[in-house]
Motif scaffolding. Structure first.
Motif, PDB file in Angstrom:
ATOM      1  N   ARG A  10      96.537  86.922 -48.494  1.00  0.00           N
ATOM      2  CA  ARG A  10      96.472  87.059 -49.950  1.00  0.00           C
ATOM      3  C   ARG A  10      95.209  86.397 -50.508  1.00  0.00           C
ATOM      4  O   ARG A  10      94.491  86.982 -51.319  1.00  0.00           O
ATOM      5  N   GLU A  11      94.938  85.177 -50.039  1.00  0.00           N
ATOM      6  CA  GLU A  11      93.768  84.431 -50.534  1.00  0.00           C
ATOM      7  C   GLU A  11      92.467  85.172 -50.254  1.00  0.00           C
ATOM      8  O   GLU A  11      91.522  85.126 -51.050  1.00  0.00           O
ATOM      9  N   HIS A  12      92.409  85.847 -49.111  1.00  0.00           N
ATOM     10  CA  HIS A  12      91.169  86.526 -48.723  1.00  0.00           C
ATOM     11  C   HIS A  12      91.165  88.012 -49.105  1.00  0.00           C
ATOM     12  O   HIS A  12      90.292  88.765 -48.675  1.00  0.00           O
ATOM     13  N   ARG A  13      92.171  88.416 -49.894  1.00  0.00           N
ATOM     14  CA  ARG A  13      92.246  89.795 -50.426  1.00  0.00           C
ATOM     15  C   ARG A  13      92.152  90.849 -49.318  1.00  0.00           C
ATOM     16  O   ARG A  13      91.472  91.882 -49.442  1.00  0.00           O
ATOM     17  N   ILE A  14      92.833  90.561 -48.201  1.00  0.00           N
ATOM     18  CA  ILE A  14      92.815  91.461 -47.054  1.00  0.00           C
ATOM     19  C   ILE A  14      93.595  92.741 -47.374  1.00  0.00           C
ATOM     20  O   ILE A  14      94.656  92.703 -48.014  1.00  0.00           O
ATOM     21  N   THR A  15      93.057  93.887 -46.909  1.00  0.00           N
ATOM     22  CA  THR A  15      93.745  95.167 -47.120  1.00  0.00           C
ATOM     23  C   THR A  15      94.320  95.753 -45.834  1.00  0.00           C
ATOM     24  O   THR A  15      95.230  96.583 -45.892  1.00  0.00           O
ATOM     25  N   GLU A  16      93.777  95.340 -44.675  1.00  0.00           N
ATOM     26  CA  GLU A  16      94.274  95.833 -43.381  1.00  0.00           C
ATOM     27  C   GLU A  16      94.302  94.689 -42.377  1.00  0.00           C
ATOM     28  O   GLU A  16      93.500  93.762 -42.466  1.00  0.00           O
ATOM     29  N   VAL A  17      95.210  94.814 -41.399  1.00  0.00           N
ATOM     30  CA  VAL A  17      95.316  93.809 -40.347  1.00  0.00           C
ATOM     31  C   VAL A  17      95.256  94.506 -38.993  1.00  0.00           C
ATOM     32  O   VAL A  17      96.037  95.430 -38.720  1.00  0.00           O
ATOM     33  N   GLU A  18      94.313  94.061 -38.138  1.00  0.00           N
ATOM     34  CA  GLU A  18      94.259  94.544 -36.762  1.00  0.00           C
ATOM     35  C   GLU A  18      95.145  93.629 -35.918  1.00  0.00           C
ATOM     36  O   GLU A  18      94.845  92.439 -35.755  1.00  0.00           O
ATOM     37  N   CYS A  19      96.238  94.174 -35.398  1.00  0.00           N
ATOM     38  CA  CYS A  19      97.201  93.409 -34.603  1.00  0.00           C
ATOM     39  C   CYS A  19      96.876  93.659 -33.131  1.00  0.00           C
ATOM     40  O   CYS A  19      97.077  94.768 -32.623  1.00  0.00           O
ATOM     41  N   ILE A  20      96.374  92.630 -32.445  1.00  0.00           N
ATOM     42  CA  ILE A  20      95.692  92.809 -31.160  1.00  0.00           C
ATOM     43  C   ILE A  20      96.458  92.141 -30.019  1.00  0.00           C
ATOM     44  O   ILE A  20      96.932  91.009 -30.149  1.00  0.00           O
ATOM     45  N   VAL A  21      96.547  92.874 -28.901  1.00  0.00           N
ATOM     46  CA  VAL A  21      97.054  92.317 -27.650  1.00  0.00           C
ATOM     47  C   VAL A  21      95.993  92.560 -26.574  1.00  0.00           C
ATOM     48  O   VAL A  21      95.606  93.717 -26.352  1.00  0.00           O
ATOM     49  N   PRO A  22      95.478  91.514 -25.910  1.00  0.00           N
ATOM     50  CA  PRO A  22      94.521  91.732 -24.808  1.00  0.00           C
ATOM     51  C   PRO A  22      95.265  92.251 -23.571  1.00  0.00           C
ATOM     52  O   PRO A  22      96.248  91.647 -23.137  1.00  0.00           O
ATOM     53  N   ASP A  23      94.804  93.373 -23.002  1.00  0.00           N
ATOM     54  CA  ASP A  23      95.456  93.886 -21.797  1.00  0.00           C
ATOM     55  C   ASP A  23      94.801  93.283 -20.554  1.00  0.00           C
ATOM     56  O   ASP A  23      93.933  92.428 -20.644  1.00  0.00           O
ATOM     57  N   MET A  24      95.228  93.725 -19.366  1.00  0.00           N
ATOM     58  CA  MET A  24      94.716  93.130 -18.120  1.00  0.00           C
ATOM     59  C   MET A  24      93.221  93.363 -17.925  1.00  0.00           C
ATOM     60  O   MET A  24      92.544  92.584 -17.275  1.00  0.00           O
ATOM     61  N   THR A  25      92.706  94.441 -18.490  1.00  0.00           N
ATOM     62  CA  THR A  25      91.287  94.736 -18.370  1.00  0.00           C
ATOM     63  C   THR A  25      90.462  93.898 -19.342  1.00  0.00           C
ATOM     64  O   THR A  25      89.271  93.700 -19.134  1.00  0.00           O
TER      65      THR A  25
END
Length: 444
Positions: A10-25
């Motif tokens: 909210r403070e940074h007025r974000i409009t999208e979130v990249e939800c990331i999982v690092p895979d084995m590579t």
């Protein structure tokens, strides 16, 4: 936890979130979610099979997979919440941990593998401290994979040529790009330190400040993405291949490592009188014994082994020595309080979570078994025999047969990793190379 994240968004007025999982590579998998959806429905799930894709997007044989393809429950780590500085709209990125429905960690998730190893040191009252060094090449855009790679055009309008190691002017050729890289890193709290020009043509190295292994693995993971994105914006490629060009040296991720006592903060590689400790020698001996058996974790691709050749500033053995760059394990010149071991074996193409977990696992086994190292090497170690497996297949056999490493990293992780790499190498072996068409087509 989610309240803390939502407040930041909210403070940074974000409009999208990249939800990331690092895979084995080491590829960023996950979902891009509108901020309002992220806040109203924070539960995130992904199938476990996402983690074990080959670099080509294929999967190991079905016999090793759970064909019900269960979902993992993803838990955000608020410490990894960062801006995506190159995004057009205000965007955040957040790294997730992979859990099962009962809350237990998914044992094949690279971040959990590193946490498992760090837990073993924690039980000993020790905390590893690391500092990675990242080498990479800048290249002219190369959309056709059949065309060899070439150096990019700098601000003089000319492509770099010859050897310009440590040249300030050669780095300045790409000043606008590096200004963006530093700005992007600052916006993401990536704690990069020095920038130098390495031996190869348009080969650079950026060092990180020393710190917590998990935090640094996150930073390396995000740094690779950052440099590639910045390069695209300057009509260049940045590559973290271990050996992108046949006549240029390879790129490494050297890992400087030490251990501190959690209670006192003292470096346990050094005795109170300033001399090297038994733990220091045990750790070196563990690396000497187990690094050759864990090479798929330090040299994960066929290309990785091309880097490990004599007289190219890359190691061919696990000898150790003081301030000796021809050995695999170098002890840099330092004060007793800063005594550390530099593992020069990993290529920059590694998954940082896995490579850091592996180097710590080797040292841990040396400590646990009180192993003793060889004598330090004071002369050129390139004269010595090659001490690593001679092929990708041999390296996988050695890793699959090393029960002690499997016990530290997790048996199921090692089994899945080996299966994934076997599939990857089989895919590679099917490809007929230009060399074969050039020399064999009409001559044999």
């Amino acid at each position: 936890m989610n309240h803390q994240i939502n407040e930041w968004l909210r403070e940074h007025r974000i409009t999208e979130v990249e939800c990331i999982v690092p895979d084995m590579t080491g590829i960023a998998r996950g979902k891009i979610v509108p901020k309002d959806k992220f806040v109203s429905d924070p539960e995130m799930r992904l199938p476990e099979a996402v983690l074990i894709q080959t670099v080509t997007g294929d999967y190991p044989d079905d016999s090793l997979l759970d064909l019900t393809d269960p979902d993992m429950v993803l838990e955000p780590d608020p410490n990894t919440l960062r801006y995506v500085p190159w995004a057009v709209d205000p965007t955040a990125q957040l790294i997730y941990d992979c859990c099962r429905a009962d809350g237990s960690p998914v044992d094949v998730a690279p971040r959990n593998v590193l946490k498992r190893v760090l837990g073993l040191f924690d039980e000993m009252g020790l905390e590893p401290v690391l500092a990675p060094e990242m080498e990479f090449y800048l290249l002219s855009p190369n959309p056709d994979p059949d065309i060899p790679l070439a150096a990019p055009i700098g601000r003089t309008g000319r492509a770099e040529f010859g050897r310009r190691s440590y040249s300030i002017d050669a780095v300045n050729e790409f000043d606008p790009l590096f200004e963006d890289i530093y700005d992007y890193c600052h916006a993401q709290n990536l704690e990069v330190d020095t920038l130098i020009h390495e031996i190869g043509t348009a080969q650079m190295e950026i060092n990180f400040l020393h710190g917590n292994p998990l935090d640094l693995a996150d930073q390396v993971f995000l740094f690779k993405r950052t440099v590639r994105e910045a390069a695209f914006r300057h009509n260049m490629y940045a590559t973290f291949m271990a050996k992108p060009m046949e006549n240029e040296p390879g790129s490494a991720m050297h890992i400087h490592q030490s251990l501190v006592d959690k209670n006192t903060g003292r470096n346990v590689f050094t005795n109170e009188d300033g001399s090297p400790s038994d733990i220091f020698f045990h750790f070196i001996a563990g690396l000497q014994k187990y690094v050759p058996q864990t090479m798929p974790l330090f040299a994960p691709y066929v290309n990785s082994f091309r880097r490990l050749s004599r007289y190219t500033a890359a190691p061919t053995n696990v000898e150790w020595g003081y301030d000796n760059r021809t050995v695999g394990l170098r002890i840099p010149h330092s004060s007793p309080a800063a005594r550390r071991i530099e593992n020069r074996v990993p290529g920059v193409d590694v998954n940082p979570y896995i490579a850091i977990a592996a180097t710590l696992a080797c040292g841990y086994l040396g400590m646990a078994n009180k192993l003793r190292p060889t004598e330090p090497r004071q002369t050129d170690a390139y004269e010595l025999p090659y001490q690593f497996p001679n092929s990708s297949e041999e390296s996988l056999l050695q890793l699959a047969g090393c029960s002690e490493i499997a016990e530290v990293l997790g048996p199921r992780f090692v089994k899945m990793y080996v299966a994934m790499k076997e599939k990857e190498f089989a895919e590679y072996f099917r490809v007929i190379s230009p060399w074969e068409r050039k020399f064999l087509l009409l001559h044999v």
